[in-house]
Design an enzyme around this catalytic site. Structure first.
Site, PDB file in Angstrom:
ATOM      1  N   ASP A 192       1.885 -13.490   1.148  1.00  0.00           N
ATOM      2  CA  ASP A 192       2.015 -12.057   0.868  1.00  0.00           C
ATOM      3  C   ASP A 192       3.235 -11.481   1.586  1.00  0.00           C
ATOM      4  O   ASP A 192       3.243 -11.374   2.810  1.00  0.00           O
ATOM      5  CB  ASP A 192       0.782 -11.287   1.397  1.00  0.00           C
ATOM      6  CG  ASP A 192      -0.374 -11.272   0.418  1.00  0.00           C
ATOM      7  OD1 ASP A 192      -0.141 -11.472  -0.790  1.00  0.00           O
ATOM      8  OD2 ASP A 192      -1.511 -11.029   0.863  1.00  0.00           O
ATOM      9  N   TYR A 231       3.373 -20.268  -9.399  1.00  0.00           N
ATOM     10  CA  TYR A 231       3.178 -19.226 -10.411  1.00  0.00           C
ATOM     11  C   TYR A 231       4.511 -18.540 -10.723  1.00  0.00           C
ATOM     12  O   TYR A 231       4.923 -18.429 -11.886  1.00  0.00           O
ATOM     13  CB  TYR A 231       2.141 -18.203  -9.917  1.00  0.00           C
ATOM     14  CG  TYR A 231       2.111 -16.948 -10.731  1.00  0.00           C
ATOM     15  CD1 TYR A 231       1.727 -16.978 -12.072  1.00  0.00           C
ATOM     16  CD2 TYR A 231       2.483 -15.715 -10.176  1.00  0.00           C
ATOM     17  CE1 TYR A 231       1.724 -15.815 -12.840  1.00  0.00           C
ATOM     18  CE2 TYR A 231       2.475 -14.561 -10.933  1.00  0.00           C
ATOM     19  CZ  TYR A 231       2.099 -14.609 -12.256  1.00  0.00           C
ATOM     20  OH  TYR A 231       2.089 -13.467 -13.011  1.00  0.00           O
TER      21      TYR A 231
HETATM   22  N1  UDP Z   1      -5.626  -7.410  -0.514  1.00  0.00           N
HETATM   23  C1  UDP Z   1      -6.567  -7.227   0.499  1.00  0.00           C
HETATM   24  N2  UDP Z   1      -7.871  -7.526   0.225  1.00  0.00           N
HETATM   25  C2  UDP Z   1      -8.298  -7.967  -1.009  1.00  0.00           C
HETATM   26  C3  UDP Z   1      -7.328  -8.140  -2.026  1.00  0.00           C
HETATM   27  C4  UDP Z   1      -5.999  -7.848  -1.744  1.00  0.00           C
HETATM   28  O1  UDP Z   1      -6.223  -6.831   1.613  1.00  0.00           O
HETATM   29  O2  UDP Z   1      -9.501  -8.221  -1.197  1.00  0.00           O
HETATM   30  C5  UDP Z   1      -4.199  -7.082  -0.245  1.00  0.00           C
HETATM   31  C6  UDP Z   1      -3.256  -8.266  -0.433  1.00  0.00           C
HETATM   32  O3  UDP Z   1      -3.136  -9.009   0.753  1.00  0.00           O
HETATM   33  C7  UDP Z   1      -1.961  -7.560  -0.843  1.00  0.00           C
HETATM   34  C8  UDP Z   1      -2.427  -6.321  -1.597  1.00  0.00           C
HETATM   35  O4  UDP Z   1      -3.795  -6.127  -1.206  1.00  0.00           O
HETATM   36  O5  UDP Z   1      -1.264  -7.134   0.307  1.00  0.00           O
HETATM   37  C9  UDP Z   1      -2.384  -6.474  -3.106  1.00  0.00           C
HETATM   38  O6  UDP Z   1      -3.009  -7.712  -3.454  1.00  0.00           O
HETATM   39  P1  UDP Z   1      -3.411  -8.073  -4.945  1.00  0.00           P
HETATM   40  O7  UDP Z   1      -4.122  -9.396  -4.896  1.00  0.00           O
HETATM   41  O8  UDP Z   1      -4.141  -6.927  -5.569  1.00  0.00           O
HETATM   42  O9  UDP Z   1      -2.043  -8.202  -5.724  1.00  0.00           O
HETATM   43  P2  UDP Z   1      -0.733  -9.114  -5.434  1.00  0.00           P
HETATM   44  O10 UDP Z   1       0.148  -8.277  -4.546  1.00  0.00           O
HETATM   45  O11 UDP Z   1      -1.171 -10.393  -4.819  1.00  0.00           O
HETATM   46  O12 UDP Z   1      -0.145  -9.291  -6.799  1.00  0.00           O
END
Ligand code: UDP
Length: 329
Positions: free
Chosen positions: A289, A145
């Site tokens: 992450d 991505y």
């Molecule tokens: N996250 C989480 N549970 C969820 C979705 C996301 O703990 O159901 C955590 C994820 O691991 C990251 C943060 O929340 O650390 C933000 O994730 P998101 O998918 O919203 O955005 P990204 O950072 O991937 O663009």
């Protein structure tokens, strides 16, 4: 007229509202693969919006739209954006995000349209070498991505050199919240994002909220992100477009709040906002992450005059209202 690709999607639709509120005539181009026709219907009730269904992968679809309307500029959102999916299906990302954008840029050149605002991402930086991340941070994406978005950034530079096509690249951090009048909102299927997942778990007992890892090297062990409100972000697109009209110069800006919030902090804020305790489970880390990401957005402030106005609580409140509407509560 302003052509907004991906205008039936989350960030695209909020940007459509911002442009129509400012008096622009907008054409939305979307293949409705992840966007929603219901969103288009709502946008048409809000203001002057024309919808053209089409796919960037089919150059004839784009050419028809450029032949039919007098287009001044493009705000380009149309893209797939799920990191995990991009790892298992990279071709989908290169075909849609890179090849689709190449078709768009070639059509712009043919029709002598020379302005584009491009939706990029902090995922182009990869694993941060330092935080806050500014625009000159090295770009080493760690997934397809991010690679697809970085490839487009490079294409934009090459099209400027060759044809004088001017672009503003906007690298977003984590986008959150919904329309403050609750007409449109964040609607992904499947939903993977933090705040909507917390909210969904309130209404859908089968969707227990899971925190992906609490053993990161952060004060509370959960990942830290920079959550920027979608209406603030939409405003940045219009400021970027107007800046491009004034200067006729390509440029790049980070868009974030410069504040980090941990997953646990966001979760606590959600519980406070809805005044209810929410079930939660700690599970394994999600692959890919980074522990901490937040933005240095000083350039957007000094050059575009953009400052995010909404707090994370505003994003949570509007996300809650939107989720209630989705569940007919
Ligand atoms: N996250 C989480 N549970 C969820 C979705 C996301 O703990 O159901 C955590 C994820 O691991 C990251 C943060 O929340 O650390 C933000 O994730 P998101 O998918 O919203 O955005 P990204 O950072 O991937 O663009």
């Amino acid at each position: 007229m302003i052509l907004i690709t991906g205008g039936a999607g989350y960030i695209g639709s909020h940007t459509v509202v911002n442009f129509i509120n400012a008096g622009y005539e907008v054409i939305v181009f979307d293949n409705l693969s992840t966007g929603h026709i219901e969103t288009i219907e709502t946008l048409k009730q809000i203001g002057n919006v024309t919808f053209e269904k089409g796919d960037l992968k089919n150059i004839n679809d784009i050419d028809e739209v450029f032949s039919k309307y007098k287009i001044d500029a493009i705000i380009h959102f149309a893209a797939y954006s799920l990191v995990g999916e991009s790892v298992v299906n990279p071709a989908k990302y290169y075909r849609n995000n890179v090849f689709g954008t190449l078709n768009l840029l070639e059509t712009m050149v043919v029709h002598n349209v020379k302005k584009i605002v491009f939706s990029s991402t902090c995922a182009t930086y990869g694993e941060p070498k330092y935080v806050p991340i500014d625009e000159s941070h090295p770009q080493n994406p760690i997934n397809p991505y991010g690679n697809s978005k970085l490839t487009v950034e490079k294409m934009l530079g090459d099209f400027d050199t060759a044809y004088g096509l001017k672009s503003i690249i906007l690298r977003y951090f984590n986008v959150a919240g919904c329309d403050s009048q609750n007409r449109i909102g964040e609607w992904h299927e499947p939903e993977t994002h933090l705040i909507p997942n917390i909210m969904k778990s309130v209404f859908d007992k089968g969707q227990k909220f899971k925190i992906f890892g609490d053993d990161y090297n952060t004060p509370d062990g959960t990942c830290i992100r920079d959550y920027v409100n979608v209406e603030d972000l939409a405003q940045a697109h219009r400021l970027a477009y107007e800046y491009l009209c004034r200067t006729d110069k390509s440029d790049v800006f980070n868009l974030g709040t410069e504040n980090g919030n941990s997953v646990k902090q966001v979760f606590d804020e959600c519980e406070k906002a809805i005044n209810k305790s929410i079930d939660v489970e700690i599970v394994e880390r999600r692959q890919g992450d980074p522990a901490v990401l937040y933005s240095n957005s000083a350039k957007a402030e000094s050059v575009l005059g953009w400052t995010p106005k909404k707090s994370i609580r505003d994003s949570i409140n509007t996300a809650f209202e939107w989720t209630k509407k989705q569940y007919n509560v």
